[in-house]
Design a protein around this motif. Structure first.
Motif, PDB file in Angstrom:
ATOM      1  N   THR A 100       0.828  -1.218   0.000  1.00  0.00           N
ATOM      2  CA  THR A 100       0.000   0.000   0.000  1.00  0.00           C
ATOM      3  C   THR A 100       0.852   1.254   0.000  1.00  0.00           C
ATOM      4  OG1 THR A 100      -0.093  -0.124   2.419  1.00  0.00           O
ATOM      5  CG2 THR A 100      -1.908  -1.139   1.182  1.00  0.00           C
ATOM      6  N   THR A 101       2.133   1.118   0.323  1.00  0.00           N
ATOM      7  CA  THR A 101       3.018   2.280   0.350  1.00  0.00           C
ATOM      8  C   THR A 101       3.765   2.479  -0.966  1.00  0.00           C
ATOM      9  OG1 THR A 101       4.833   0.960   1.261  1.00  0.00           O
ATOM     10  CG2 THR A 101       3.328   2.030   2.834  1.00  0.00           C
ATOM     11  N   ASP A 102       3.509   1.610  -1.923  1.00  0.00           N
ATOM     12  CA  ASP A 102       4.189   1.702  -3.216  1.00  0.00           C
ATOM     13  C   ASP A 102       3.435   2.672  -4.115  1.00  0.00           C
ATOM     14  OD1 ASP A 102       5.512   1.374  -5.599  1.00  0.00           O
ATOM     15  OD2 ASP A 102       5.437  -0.813  -5.592  1.00  0.00           O
ATOM     16  N   ASP A 103       4.021   3.841  -4.359  1.00  0.00           N
ATOM     17  CA  ASP A 103       3.349   4.864  -5.165  1.00  0.00           C
ATOM     18  C   ASP A 103       3.236   4.465  -6.629  1.00  0.00           C
ATOM     19  OD1 ASP A 103       3.133   6.410  -2.902  1.00  0.00           O
ATOM     20  OD2 ASP A 103       5.001   7.519  -3.291  1.00  0.00           O
ATOM     21  N   GLN A 104       4.079   3.531  -7.092  1.00  0.00           N
ATOM     22  CA  GLN A 104       4.075   3.133  -8.498  1.00  0.00           C
ATOM     23  C   GLN A 104       3.099   1.996  -8.774  1.00  0.00           C
ATOM     24  OE1 GLN A 104       8.126   2.203  -9.502  1.00  0.00           O
ATOM     25  NE2 GLN A 104       8.790   4.353  -9.440  1.00  0.00           N
TER      26      GLN A 104
ATOM     27  N   GLU B 257      -3.694   1.114  -9.416  1.00  0.00           N
ATOM     28  CA  GLU B 257      -4.866   1.014  -8.549  1.00  0.00           C
ATOM     29  C   GLU B 257      -5.506  -0.364  -8.686  1.00  0.00           C
ATOM     30  OE1 GLU B 257      -7.745   4.034  -9.011  1.00  0.00           O
ATOM     31  OE2 GLU B 257      -6.320   5.692  -8.796  1.00  0.00           O
TER      32      GLU B 257
END
Length: 515
Positions: free
Chosen positions: A15-19, A22
């Motif tokens: 959930t912390t992976d911005d890449q 969705e």
């Protein structure tokens, strides 16, 4: 230069992976992304890659036998309501398939919807291509999923089009199903993602499968009969009397017997000649009424006699010949023992087999299952005795009177360009066909044609690295003149062997009268 294969680099969901892309969105279910990896092929090949997953689930699970298509829906209005709707995507096609377990007594069959989705708004060529496959198991209320199926109500394979294209697997897990990196569900999805990665790469480089099964006997009837035969004869594993591996030999010979039973039923379906039946009788077994060789079979170099025993037990008439009796022979029932014989053949003195040999009669079917020195003689003897066909599974490389050496043994003339002839043999390997074993099989195939047999080959579904088989069931000759040419070719081979003076028949070890 061959294209380099891209490595598989899976990335666990965070959930912390911005890449990370969705998650999918549906009105009635919540999707949980589990794992992704860079896509090494364009989205246009996604449908080609996932078709393998849909039609061959057995490639990814040893517990699954195969899948069968139950129905197909190509219109959105026909798609089952249990298939999820996905925001931004439209279901374009769906099939209902049935997963068949490899062990029906332990696992149940399961039906499943396989649904392909594409973008609802298709403004680009990339968006026009399907990019999601959702698998939805069909389970009755109160029932549970079989062990071979992950604990999910939906599982999605997804191609994410972006600056760095990604493959992603998302699931709707059943309640209380662990999804951590050590969970069974995560490990299953990891294996599925790697499979999709491999299929997509193979589609991009136009990978051509070199080993093709089921060329002669179709897969479905073979697998169905094999399951029955395995249950009937698996007890032989615990009754093994040889020093060799019982698991390999028992299940290998069950597979060969299954292949032969189906092959014979196909070959002799139009033959009305009365067949030689063994005294075994039974009811409720459809193969008891199947067609079979008019003069039975002869298992040349039968070894432990297991293949002969299985066939005789199932009502097929025939004999097993070998130089010596094995320990197993005395432990088979009398109905089998009477069909096993200690005998040494000298093909160089049997130029008129129709009149000189008690077992090699016109219409017989010859079997050479890892027959060693007898292997090259199988098509020769089949022509000499007017056999109705033969099956040869070569192992050790022998010519007529010495070990095979590719530098000394050139193939016989073949009816088509050499490369085309070799391509049709389904030899497997890396496709170079330069190994000694590949060259030996090419030589055997050319010999078969030289003896007047149409060359057909099959990669058998048996637990052996030596599973390539040569099948003779159709003669090449169209008239008496062609037939005479084939017989002259065979007799020329025998004269050549005699002229070299190297061939010696091995002495039988034991008394033939005892068996």
């Amino acid at each position: 230069m061959a294209q380099q294969k891209f490595p598989f680099n899976p990335i666990p969901w965070s959930t912390t992976d911005d890449q990370a892309p969705e998650a999918l969105k549906s009105d009635n279910v919540t999707w949980a992304p589990l794992i992704r990896c860079p896509a090494v092929f364009p989205v246009q090949l996604f449908e080609t890659a996932i078709s393998q997953l849909v039609h061959h689930p057995e490639y990814n699970s040893t517990l699954i036998l195969r899948s069968e298509m139950v129905s197909e829906s190509i219109d959105e209005s026909q798609i089952s309501p249990i298939v999820p709707t996905i925001q931004g995507f439209t279901a374009r096609w769906s099939i209902r398939r049935r997963l068949l377990p490899r062990r029906p007594g332990r696992d149940a069959a399961l039906e499943q919807h396989c649904t392909l989705y594409g973008h609802t708004n298709t403004e680009s060529s990339e968006e026009m291509s399907p990019s999601i496959l959702v698998l939805t198991p069909i389970v009755d209320l109160g029932s549970s999923l079989p062990y071979y199926h992950p604990r999910v109500s939906h599982l999605a394979f997804r191609y994410v089009v972006s600056s760095v294209p990604m493959l992603q697997i998302e699931v709707v897990p059943l309640p209380e199903t662990p999804v951590d990196l050590n969970s069974r569900l995560y490990r299953t999805c990891l294996a599925l993602l790697e499979t999709l990665h491999r299929y997509g790469w193979g589609a991009m480089i136009h990978y051509k499968k070199r080993v093709i099964h089921d060329c002669i006997v179709p897969r479905e009837p073979y697998q169905d009969l094999y399951l029955v035969m395995r249950e009937r004869h698996k007890h032989l594993v615990n009754e093994w009397h040889e020093v060799t591996d019982p698991l390999k030999h028992v299940f290998e010979d069950i597979g060969i017997a299954t292949f032969l039973m189906l092959l014979w039923n196909d070959i002799y379906a139009s033959h009305e000649a009365e067949t030689e039946l063994s005294p075994v009788t039974s009811e409720g077994e459809p193969w008891r009424n199947w067609s079979r060789p008019p003069a039975g079979f002869v298992d040349m170099g039968c070894g432990n006699g297991l293949l002969t025993h299985i066939l005789v037990s199932e009502g097929y008439g025939g004999h097993g010949l070998d130089l010596r009796a094995r320990t197993s022979w005395a432990h088979y029932p009398e109905t089998t023992q009477s069909h096993l014989h200690v005998e040494a053949l000298d093909p160089t003195v049997l130029e008129d087999l129709e009149a000189s040999h008690r077992y090699l009669k016109p219409g017989v079917f010859l079997i050479g299952n890892h027959a060693d020195e007898l292997t090259p003689w199988i098509p020769v003897l089949s022509t000499l005795c007017s056999a109705s066909g033969y099956l040869s599974i070569p192992c050790c490389s022998w010519t007529f009177d010495m070990r095979y050496e590719r530098s000394k043994c050139t193939p016989y003339p073949v009816p088509t360009p050499y490369d085309e002839f070799v391509d049709g043999l389904n030899l497997g390997g890396d496709g170079s066909n330069t190994s000694a074993y590949s060259m030996y099989r090419i030589w055997l195939a050319s010999l078969s044609h030289h003896c007047g047999w149409k060359v057909e080959s099959e990669t058998l579904r048996i637990p052996s690295t030596r599973n390539w088989a040569l099948v003779g069931r159709v003669q090449t000759w169209k008239d008496d003149e062609d037939a005479q040419t084939s017989r002259e070719n065979v007799k020329a081979i025998i004269d050549n062997v005699k002229g070299r003076g190297i061939f010696k028949t091995r002495t039988p070890e034991g008394k033939a009268s005892e068996h």
